[in-house]
Design a protein around this motif. Sequence first.
Motif, short mmCIF file in Angstrom:
data_model
loop_
_atom_site.label_atom_id
_atom_site.label_comp_id
_atom_site.label_asym_id
_atom_site.label_seq_id
_atom_site.Cartn_x
_atom_site.Cartn_y
_atom_site.Cartn_z
N UNK A 105 0.66 -1.50 0.06
CA UNK A 105 -0.32 0.61 -0.18
C UNK A 105 1.28 0.60 0.20
N UNK A 106 0.39 1.49 -1.21
CA UNK A 106 1.19 3.43 -0.82
C UNK A 106 0.07 4.36 0.01
N UNK A 155 5.35 7.00 1.75
CA UNK A 155 4.87 5.66 2.74
C UNK A 155 4.64 4.56 2.03
N UNK A 156 5.64 2.96 1.75
CA UNK A 156 5.48 2.13 1.46
C UNK A 156 5.14 0.96 2.85
N UNK A 157 3.62 0.67 2.39
CA UNK A 157 3.59 -0.24 4.01
C UNK A 157 2.93 -1.94 3.28
N UNK A 185 9.64 -1.14 12.76
CA UNK A 185 10.05 -2.62 11.58
C UNK A 185 9.03 -3.40 11.31
N UNK A 186 7.97 -2.31 11.71
CA UNK A 186 6.13 -3.35 11.03
C UNK A 186 5.92 -3.43 9.75
N UNK A 187 6.77 -2.95 9.64
CA UNK A 187 6.36 -3.28 7.31
C UNK A 187 6.17 -1.72 6.69
N UNK A 188 6.28 -0.65 7.40
CA UNK A 188 6.08 0.85 6.99
C UNK A 188 8.01 1.26 6.74
#
Length: 272
Positions: A105-106, A155-157, A185-188
């Motif tokens: 997601x962006x 942001x890249x999620x 460090x949770x995927x962002x």
Amino acid sequence: MTPELIATDVDGTLIDDDERVTPRTRAAVSAAVDSGAHFVLATGRPPRWVGPIVDQLGFAPMAVCANGAVVYDPAADRIVSARTLSADALAELADVAMRLIPGVGLAVERVGRSAHDAATPQFVSSPGYEHAWLNPDNTEVSLEDLLSAPAVKLLVRRSGATSAEMAEVLAGHVGSAGDITYSTNNGLIEIVPFGISKATGIAEVATPLGISAADIVTFGDMPNDVPMLSWAGLGVAMGNAHPEAVAAADEVTVTNVEDGVARVLERFWPVD
């Protein structure tokens, strides 16, 4: 040396795990400021998330926000400066991210003239974007609209991934379109304009004051703090810091829940 300027990260550093500036930390910061030191917040947070920290401190310091892309004056509620990714750069970065990490997601952060400028939608995301924090305030728009205007941060999620893994995948593919970092460090992953960091933002505040890097102490805990920790005359990593932050620092204090910032400041400005 006694530092002339203190610059500190917020989450995981200045505040404890309940997002509080503890009485000891507030007293240590106040003692430094009362003695003439300058104090600056240096955070990945956007300006609209700085208010609660200012309220707890009891005064309104300058804030370097969005990992250095924005300098914000809370006292006047004014965006002093903003460095942006162009629409073309955003499109290039989005293409790289979606191609290399399927299912991401962006989102983008934008700023107007103040922290809550109603004329500027500030946090917009692609459809289905999963927020990495507990306080989502994003507005979903089409990908075309998302990439249509400059932004201070992309942001890249990817839920379920780690930020370190994502950064490793993207490294070497972004080039001069932007700089990759992360503060959790949770995927962002956070991408700011090329050459921009917390260090450049702090320098923008310090230079008019006649203060050089050698006379600055910085505090941080995550990879987005590495540039300012290695740049400052004294870089201090928290006891809870990421290994990259520890490696970049001159020393390591105790954790954010043990008043790590206060313990260092008290060496220079004892609290009665």
